[in-house]
Write a protein that holds these residues in place. Sequence first.
Motif, PDB file in Angstrom:
ATOM      1  N   ASN A 110      48.109  47.945  39.769  1.00  9.19           N
ATOM      2  CA  ASN A 110      46.739  48.437  39.826  1.00  9.19           C
ATOM      3  C   ASN A 110      46.428  48.990  41.215  1.00  9.19           C
ATOM      4  OD1 ASN A 110      44.022  48.888  39.005  1.00  9.19           O
ATOM      5  ND2 ASN A 110      43.418  47.025  40.080  1.00  9.19           N
ATOM      6  N   ALA A 111      45.949  50.212  41.294  1.00  9.44           N
ATOM      7  CA  ALA A 111      45.586  50.852  42.565  1.00  9.44           C
ATOM      8  C   ALA A 111      44.205  51.482  42.439  1.00  9.44           C
ATOM      9  CB  ALA A 111      46.626  51.895  42.950  1.00  9.44           C
ATOM     10  N   THR A 112      43.272  50.699  41.901  1.00  8.85           N
ATOM     11  CA  THR A 112      41.906  51.185  41.721  1.00  8.85           C
ATOM     12  C   THR A 112      40.904  50.461  42.607  1.00  8.85           C
ATOM     13  OG1 THR A 112      41.457  49.628  39.909  1.00  8.85           O
ATOM     14  CG2 THR A 112      42.411  51.776  39.316  1.00  8.85           C
ATOM     15  N   GLN A 113      41.358  49.506  43.419  1.00  8.32           N
ATOM     16  CA  GLN A 113      40.479  48.769  44.316  1.00  8.32           C
ATOM     17  C   GLN A 113      41.099  48.710  45.713  1.00  8.32           C
ATOM     18  OE1 GLN A 113      37.473  47.595  43.416  1.00  8.32           O
ATOM     19  NE2 GLN A 113      37.749  48.314  41.306  1.00  8.32           N
ATOM     20  N   HIS A 114      40.256  48.706  46.726  1.00  2.00           N
ATOM     21  CA  HIS A 114      40.757  48.594  48.094  1.00  2.00           C
ATOM     22  C   HIS A 114      41.473  47.263  48.295  1.00  2.00           C
ATOM     23  CE1 HIS A 114      38.708  52.183  49.479  1.00  2.00           C
ATOM     24  NE2 HIS A 114      37.571  51.746  48.977  1.00  2.00           N
TER      25      HIS A 114
END
Length: 614
Positions: A110-114
């Motif tokens: 997952n790369a949708t949040q800092h």
Amino acid sequence: MFKSRGTIFAMQSTAAVCSSLVWWWILLVTCPGLPSGRPDDWPPHDPPIDQGEDVVASIVSGRLRGRTARVTAGRVQVYMFLGVPYASPPVGGLRFHAPLPHEPWTGVRNATQHGAHCAQNIPQDRRFYHSIPLFMPHDRISEDCLFLDVYTPTMNTSARLAVMFFIHGGGLFSGSGAQYDGRALAAMGNIVVVIINYRLGILGFSGIGGQWNVGFLDQISALRWVQHNIHVFGGDPGRVTIAGQSAGGGSVGWLVLSPLTAGLFRRAISQSGAATTIPTQNTDYTMHVCFLLSDMCTRPSPSEEFECLNLDLRNASAEDFANQTRRGRPPAPAVDGFFLPDQPRTLLKNGSARNIEYLMGVTNHELGHAISQDWDFSGEEDRDQIRSIINAGYRKYFQCINEQTNGYIDVSKFISNSLLDLYMAEQDPLMQISGDLMFTVPTVNTAWYRTDTPVYLYEFQHRPSWHHSKPGHVKADHGDELLFVFGAPFFDWPRNPADPAWRLNFTEEERVLSRKIMTYWTNFVKTGDPNRGDTEPTSTFDLEAWPRYSREDQEYLQLDLDISTAHRLKEEKVKLINDMLMCSNSSVSSSNLEGTWTITTPCLLMLLLYYGRL
């Protein structure tokens, strides 16, 4: 006569004056009732994102799931990949050591949040982001923090767009890439934007374990990640521009000088920071670490020092390091013979910097934020006090040694009346001279030494419309250009999502200014010339021509609602400050003077560091 709202500066001794400056700022940081504090009830938040569809990308380490979004005022879809690891977590045996490549993973990450921020005291720093609205989107800190964010207008691997690689500021002890939103710059500039984290404070710059400058080695590791992976996001690894502001601008300067970065970037942008803005430290500093971390190691004897370094510091938590960083020596680069082979001034003077295009500049009132405290150094009798304060911070670090006594000289005698005349004619002369010492002089000197290659110099002068609390004579403060560079006027940017009245409302003139600045910056990223784009028109409006800086004309651009060209930025002040820094006309030994130009006043530097803005 010198006045303040309190009695903090009532002590007249040089040491007391310097100490009181520091403690005044500590009080300012810790007391929410003092002026300019950020209300504690302002919650952390992400700038609002128009969520779109998931998108999956395959990089060297594995697959990533990102998201699409659109800028409010734009039609271009942007792909965002947030919290992407670029190196192995520097934990356990990797603490204090150079980063290693990240191990491959299975499945889709997952790369949708800092990702987590690197270790720092976020509650203490957040109250000062009110005047540069770059808020932390969350409060998570961790040693597992080597993440970057990617914003791109295309996933076409053959697009080969230019890349801007941005390094955040924060005095090398605070800040995060998550404070910056690259959507508008990517969409409207048609470039790929990469924004990174790197280790801060003691964990990044102490030299414990014998490895120096690991925070900068993190930055290099991220640049190598870009070389291996940016084509997946439509970027061209051969057209990378490193950019940064404040300590990030200084990082850019050091990366330009380091022999370890050959082939990793092509151009550079430094905003309010240069390779000589923050003083370098000596590599014998490790033996003082326990003294600086007195709460973690109770000031051991020399025979106990090694045990302290290898036990207490090994077991301390990230929070321990975050809380202790400000109590010790400010984090700084070290001349280690590896990342930094010599003093920055020596490297610049000898032409060691690579042949790259450079865009750099400052704001016209770098320490304007301090003025709201009603400090007054306007009287003739204040000249000696200003000399004493500067001498208190500089004497030890000028490295101008009296050959007869082998002691540090009194630097105050090199602060000429001519120099003070220039500043005493202005409001808040101490803050004015401090800002020029820290930022203007290092920037102008760097431009001077680099004129063999294209250099473009600017001074940002616009007072943002949201600065209602600033005194009228303060125009552009430290960091005021950031939201214009990143195109904040073109998407919703609330200061507090729970209170619509706290939104940043840009004027139409500010939107035009932001669009012009974005065009200059992205033109430079694409071609090395802020006046020229690549395959498309520069813009739908006319840009003021930005002349190349030269030693003869010393032209620079004044960035305001009305952009104009000027010559010789603060020429007389720069000359007189350089004379002071070089101990002009002195009879003392100059054997160590190659390093003196790199030194900023530790007392005044600490003033700014405690403010949390560098």
